[in-house]
Design a protein around this motif. Structure first.
Motif, short mmCIF file in Angstrom:
data_model
loop_
_atom_site.label_atom_id
_atom_site.label_comp_id
_atom_site.label_asym_id
_atom_site.label_seq_id
_atom_site.Cartn_x
_atom_site.Cartn_y
_atom_site.Cartn_z
N GLU A 108 0.88 -1.18 0.00
CA GLU A 108 0.00 0.00 0.00
C GLU A 108 0.91 1.22 0.00
O GLU A 108 1.94 1.21 0.68
N THR A 109 0.53 2.26 -0.73
CA THR A 109 1.36 3.46 -0.81
C THR A 109 1.91 3.82 0.57
O THR A 109 1.15 3.99 1.52
N LEU A 110 3.24 3.88 0.65
CA LEU A 110 3.93 4.08 1.92
C LEU A 110 4.51 5.49 1.98
O LEU A 110 5.13 5.94 1.02
N ARG A 111 4.28 6.16 3.10
CA ARG A 111 4.83 7.50 3.34
C ARG A 111 5.62 7.45 4.64
O ARG A 111 5.15 6.90 5.63
N LYS A 112 6.81 8.02 4.61
CA LYS A 112 7.65 8.04 5.81
C LYS A 112 8.31 9.39 6.00
O LYS A 112 8.46 10.16 5.06
N ALA A 113 8.69 9.65 7.25
CA ALA A 113 9.51 10.81 7.61
C ALA A 113 10.88 10.24 7.95
O ALA A 113 10.97 9.22 8.64
N TYR A 114 11.95 10.89 7.46
CA TYR A 114 13.27 10.29 7.61
C TYR A 114 14.34 11.30 8.03
O TYR A 114 14.18 12.50 7.87
N HIS A 115 15.44 10.75 8.55
CA HIS A 115 16.68 11.48 8.80
C HIS A 115 17.80 10.62 8.24
O HIS A 115 17.95 9.47 8.64
N ILE A 116 18.57 11.19 7.31
CA ILE A 116 19.68 10.48 6.67
C ILE A 116 21.00 11.14 7.04
O ILE A 116 21.10 12.38 7.03
#
Length: 118
Positions: A108-116
């Protein structure tokens, strides 16, 4: 909204408008996944990035960055080279090691918040 200072900010992740971030066609294993994203903050030296990322259903390969993220919506299974599998869904926090080879099966369409960290 990209900033190079350490200003505080707040973003409503589910409604944030994202921009096209085309996949390399060589990464697509099956389906027609579409990637969008938005950099919210980047350090002056470009070695740290915070942002939002979304992918529609399909199967893709990736070589990971040193990344901590939290899934906001959607579902995916991530197979790590060597046999481990991560099940991702809303509220799941995950860490990927730099250089790790992965196969993402997005259910299912996945949305994330990230720190790289680069």
């Amino acid at each position: 909204m990209t900033t190079h200072d350490l200003s505080s900010f707040a973003v409503h992740i589910p409604d944030a408008e994202l921009e096209a971030d085309p996949l390399d066609p060589a990464q697509i294993v099956s389906g027609d996944p579409v990637v969008t994203g938005k950099v919210l903050w980047e350090s002056a030296d470009g070695k740290q990035i915070r942002g939002l990322w979304q992918i529609t259903p399909g199967v893709v390969t990736d070589t990971e960055a040193d990344e901590l993220f939290v899934v906001v919506s959607g579902r995916a299974t991530v197979e790590l080279e060597g046999g481990s599998t991560l099940e991702l869904g809303p509220g799941v926090a995950a860490f990927m090691r730099e250089g790790e080879k992965t196969v993402w099966t997005v259910h299912e369409t996945l949305r994330k918040a990230y720190h790289i960290n680069l």
